[in-house]
Scaffold this motif. Structure first.
Motif, PDB file in Angstrom:
ATOM      1  N   ILE A 101       0.892  -1.145  -0.045  1.00  0.00           N
ATOM      2  CA  ILE A 101      -0.099   0.089   0.013  1.00  0.00           C
ATOM      3  C   ILE A 101       0.756   1.247   0.029  1.00  0.00           C
ATOM      4  N   ALA A 102       0.275   2.401  -0.272  1.00  0.00           N
ATOM      5  CA  ALA A 102       1.110   3.566  -0.674  1.00  0.00           C
ATOM      6  C   ALA A 102       0.977   4.116   1.029  1.00  0.00           C
ATOM      7  N   GLU A 103       2.207   4.920   1.471  1.00  0.00           N
ATOM      8  CA  GLU A 103       2.513   5.328   2.688  1.00  0.00           C
ATOM      9  C   GLU A 103       1.323   6.326   2.835  1.00  0.00           C
ATOM     10  N   GLY A 104       0.519   6.626   3.945  1.00  0.00           N
ATOM     11  CA  GLY A 104      -0.273   7.510   4.275  1.00  0.00           C
ATOM     12  C   GLY A 104      -1.715   6.781   4.100  1.00  0.00           C
ATOM     13  N   GLN A 105      -1.923   5.842   3.266  1.00  0.00           N
ATOM     14  CA  GLN A 105      -3.035   5.024   3.321  1.00  0.00           C
ATOM     15  C   GLN A 105      -3.627   4.285   4.523  1.00  0.00           C
ATOM     16  N   LYS A 106      -4.868   4.496   4.572  1.00  0.00           N
ATOM     17  CA  LYS A 106      -5.383   3.826   5.950  1.00  0.00           C
ATOM     18  C   LYS A 106      -6.082   2.506   5.526  1.00  0.00           C
ATOM     19  N   LEU A 107      -5.719   1.568   6.200  1.00  0.00           N
ATOM     20  CA  LEU A 107      -5.846   0.134   5.749  1.00  0.00           C
ATOM     21  C   LEU A 107      -7.033  -0.619   6.805  1.00  0.00           C
ATOM     22  N   GLU A 108      -8.123  -0.754   6.267  1.00  0.00           N
ATOM     23  CA  GLU A 108      -9.242  -1.357   6.939  1.00  0.00           C
ATOM     24  C   GLU A 108      -8.918  -2.959   7.136  1.00  0.00           C
ATOM     25  N   VAL A 109      -8.744  -3.394   8.516  1.00  0.00           N
ATOM     26  CA  VAL A 109      -8.551  -4.623   8.786  1.00  0.00           C
ATOM     27  C   VAL A 109      -9.675  -5.539   9.560  1.00  0.00           C
ATOM     28  N   SER A 110      -9.995  -6.659   8.774  1.00  0.00           N
ATOM     29  CA  SER A 110     -11.043  -7.481   9.644  1.00  0.00           C
ATOM     30  C   SER A 110     -10.858  -8.923   9.514  1.00  0.00           C
ATOM     31  N   PHE A 111     -10.990  -9.604  10.914  1.00  0.00           N
ATOM     32  CA  PHE A 111     -10.646 -10.979  10.762  1.00  0.00           C
ATOM     33  C   PHE A 111     -12.133 -11.661  11.389  1.00  0.00           C
ATOM     34  N   ARG A 112     -12.645 -12.546  10.766  1.00  0.00           N
ATOM     35  CA  ARG A 112     -13.891 -13.199  10.820  1.00  0.00           C
ATOM     36  C   ARG A 112     -13.816 -14.386  11.723  1.00  0.00           C
ATOM     37  N   PHE A 113     -14.744 -14.731  12.605  1.00  0.00           N
ATOM     38  CA  PHE A 113     -14.903 -15.747  13.437  1.00  0.00           C
ATOM     39  C   PHE A 113     -16.254 -16.456  13.574  1.00  0.00           C
ATOM     40  N   LYS A 114     -16.407 -17.366  14.371  1.00  0.00           N
ATOM     41  CA  LYS A 114     -17.938 -18.191  14.385  1.00  0.00           C
ATOM     42  C   LYS A 114     -17.840 -18.622  15.710  1.00  0.00           C
ATOM     43  N   ASN A 115     -18.921 -18.294  16.486  1.00  0.00           N
ATOM     44  CA  ASN A 115     -19.382 -18.878  17.846  1.00  0.00           C
ATOM     45  C   ASN A 115     -19.710 -20.173  17.682  1.00  0.00           C
ATOM     46  N   THR A 116     -19.055 -21.376  17.933  1.00  0.00           N
ATOM     47  CA  THR A 116     -18.978 -22.685  17.524  1.00  0.00           C
ATOM     48  C   THR A 116     -19.650 -23.502  19.272  1.00  0.00           C
ATOM     49  N   GLY A 117     -20.053 -22.486  19.889  1.00  0.00           N
ATOM     50  CA  GLY A 117     -20.216 -23.262  21.131  1.00  0.00           C
ATOM     51  C   GLY A 117     -21.961 -22.844  21.592  1.00  0.00           C
ATOM     52  N   ASP A 118     -22.243 -23.032  22.766  1.00  0.00           N
ATOM     53  CA  ASP A 118     -23.720 -23.020  23.074  1.00  0.00           C
ATOM     54  C   ASP A 118     -24.094 -21.892  24.104  1.00  0.00           C
ATOM     55  N   LYS A 119     -23.087 -20.829  24.198  1.00  0.00           N
ATOM     56  CA  LYS A 119     -23.164 -19.853  24.990  1.00  0.00           C
ATOM     57  C   LYS A 119     -22.891 -18.485  23.998  1.00  0.00           C
ATOM     58  N   PRO A 120     -23.474 -17.414  24.383  1.00  0.00           N
ATOM     59  CA  PRO A 120     -23.065 -15.993  23.704  1.00  0.00           C
ATOM     60  C   PRO A 120     -21.414 -15.819  23.775  1.00  0.00           C
ATOM     61  N   LEU A 121     -21.032 -15.589  22.754  1.00  0.00           N
ATOM     62  CA  LEU A 121     -19.470 -15.069  22.949  1.00  0.00           C
ATOM     63  C   LEU A 121     -19.402 -13.867  22.926  1.00  0.00           C
ATOM     64  N   VAL A 122     -18.556 -13.435  23.901  1.00  0.00           N
ATOM     65  CA  VAL A 122     -18.310 -11.903  24.308  1.00  0.00           C
ATOM     66  C   VAL A 122     -16.801 -11.713  24.171  1.00  0.00           C
ATOM     67  N   ILE A 123     -16.463 -10.699  23.239  1.00  0.00           N
ATOM     68  CA  ILE A 123     -15.111 -10.371  23.090  1.00  0.00           C
ATOM     69  C   ILE A 123     -14.815  -9.134  23.949  1.00  0.00           C
ATOM     70  N   GLU A 124     -14.204  -9.387  24.933  1.00  0.00           N
ATOM     71  CA  GLU A 124     -13.955  -8.604  26.176  1.00  0.00           C
ATOM     72  C   GLU A 124     -12.897  -7.560  25.735  1.00  0.00           C
ATOM     73  N   LYS A 125     -12.053  -7.750  25.185  1.00  0.00           N
ATOM     74  CA  LYS A 125     -10.840  -6.717  24.665  1.00  0.00           C
ATOM     75  C   LYS A 125     -10.378  -7.000  23.257  1.00  0.00           C
ATOM     76  N   VAL A 126      -9.971  -5.799  22.636  1.00  0.00           N
ATOM     77  CA  VAL A 126      -9.287  -6.107  21.361  1.00  0.00           C
ATOM     78  C   VAL A 126      -8.024  -4.979  21.488  1.00  0.00           C
ATOM     79  N   GLN A 127      -6.831  -5.387  21.732  1.00  0.00           N
ATOM     80  CA  GLN A 127      -5.579  -4.527  22.146  1.00  0.00           C
ATOM     81  C   GLN A 127      -4.613  -4.610  20.895  1.00  0.00           C
ATOM     82  N   PRO A 128      -4.456  -3.534  20.097  1.00  0.00           N
ATOM     83  CA  PRO A 128      -3.566  -3.463  19.093  1.00  0.00           C
ATOM     84  C   PRO A 128      -1.831  -3.810  19.735  1.00  0.00           C
ATOM     85  N   SER A 129      -1.173  -4.019  18.917  1.00  0.00           N
ATOM     86  CA  SER A 129       0.371  -4.107  19.276  1.00  0.00           C
ATOM     87  C   SER A 129       0.899  -2.778  19.172  1.00  0.00           C
TER      88      SER A 129
END
Length: 143
Positions: free
Chosen positions: A52-80
């Motif tokens: 990508i060109a310097e200065g460009q903002k890149l939108e990133v997404s990672f997909r997941f599936k709740n494969t269990g039997d309880k609601p899935l809660v994403i408690e925290k997402v911390q970038p490096s």
């Protein structure tokens, strides 16, 4: 001396005050209550975005599936690092449903190959911590 003692007492009282905001209480309880743990399947946990060109903002997404039997809660997402800003999911993901962890990478001043990680904490059996990684090569702006 009396002034110092007064300051110390005031500081300890302020530090001891509890935050009455209950907005995070349900999520905090879910991550520690193992009866509410579920399972997750990452549909993608590593990505290579090429160049990508310097200065460009890149939108990133990672997909997941709740494969269990309880609601899935994403408690925290911390970038490096500070060049990546994560979106915090607020809604639990129902059993069988899919969701995404999203972030935005700012390439300004980041020429060269960039390896970035998002650290995710969720109410899942086994481990509650996950690392999602992406790589992108930032090309310097033409002068």
């Amino acid at each position: 001396m009396r002034y110092l003692l007064t300051c110390l007492i005031a500081a300890s009282l302020i530090a001891g005050c509890k935050n009455n905001d209950k907005s995070g209480a349900a999520a905090g309880t879910t991550i520690t209550d193992s009866t509410q743990f579920t399972t997750i399947q990452w549909l993608d946990s590593t990505k290579d975005f090429g160049k990508i060109a310097e200065g460009q903002k890149l939108e990133v997404s990672f997909r997941f599936k709740n494969t269990g039997d309880k609601p899935l809660v994403i408690e925290k997402v911390q970038p490096s690092c500070g060049c990546t800003v994560a979106e915090q999911s607020t809604e639990p993901i129902a059993p069988g449903a899919e969701g995404q962890v999203k972030a935005s990478f700012n390439s300004e001043g980041r020429t060269g190959v960039n390896h970035k990680t998002l650290f995710v904490t969720a109410n899942t059996k086994g481990s509650q911590n996950y690392s999602l990684q992406f790589v992108v090569e930032v090309q310097k702006k033409a002068s």
